[in-house]
Scaffold this motif. Structure first.
Motif, PDB file in Angstrom:
ATOM      1  N   LEU A   1      19.422  12.465 -44.384  1.00  0.00           N
ATOM      2  CA  LEU A   1      18.561  12.551 -45.480  1.00  0.00           C
ATOM      3  C   LEU A   1      17.442  11.340 -45.050  1.00  0.00           C
TER       4      LEU A   1
ATOM      5  N   GLY B   1      15.125   8.020 -47.474  1.00  0.00           N
ATOM      6  CA  GLY B   1      16.078   8.805 -48.062  1.00  0.00           C
ATOM      7  C   GLY B   1      16.680   8.235 -49.326  1.00  0.00           C
TER       8      GLY B   1
ATOM      9  N   VAL C   1      28.075   6.578 -45.424  1.00  0.00           N
ATOM     10  CA  VAL C   1      27.143   6.754 -46.543  1.00  0.00           C
ATOM     11  C   VAL C   1      27.866   5.920 -47.705  1.00  0.00           C
TER      12      VAL C   1
ATOM     13  N   ILE D   1      21.605   8.301 -44.143  1.00  0.00           N
ATOM     14  CA  ILE D   1      20.511   8.095 -44.866  1.00  0.00           C
ATOM     15  C   ILE D   1      19.533   7.151 -44.837  1.00  0.00           C
TER      16      ILE D   1
END
Length: 114
Positions: A22, A60, A87, A56
């Motif tokens: 992301l 993101g 994450v 991410i």
């Protein structure tokens, strides 16, 4: 690998399953649009499944915050589920774990969110 996504609707909840990285590229506005569309359909709960997200970026994170802001502006909420260890660490470092409610699994989230 840029982010791929699947959407689902379970009762009055919008489920967004993300896969890949992301990084807020051209997929960012599309993801925000999906949340806007669900709001237009009267859905106020969005659950984002992060189980298949490897990475991410700061952009993101911006995408996640934009989605959360859109939902909260109309009395809705965004929940995160199944973040990987990497994450999870990112959510803690950025203090997003204090902003988002994070569940260990999608099933867990579905059973606990009214």
């Amino acid at each position: 690998m840029k982010v791929q996504y699947e959407t689902a609707r379970i009762a009055d909840k919008f489920i967004l399953k993300l896969q890949g990285d992301l990084i807020g590229d051209e997929s960012g506005p599309k993801l925000v649009e999906l949340v806007s569309d669900s709001l237009n359909d009267g859905i106020k709960v969005c659950i984002i499944d992060l189980s298949q997200v490897r990475y991410i970026s700061s952009s993101g994170i911006g995408v996640l915050i934009t989605m959360l802001t859109k939902m909260r502006n109309v009395g809705g909420e965004v929940f995160l589920t199944s973040p990987s260890e990497h994450v999870k660490k990112l959510l803690i470092i950025t203090k997003l774990n204090n902003i988002f409610t994070v569940y260990d699994s999608l099933e867990d989230a579905l059973s606990k969110i009214a």
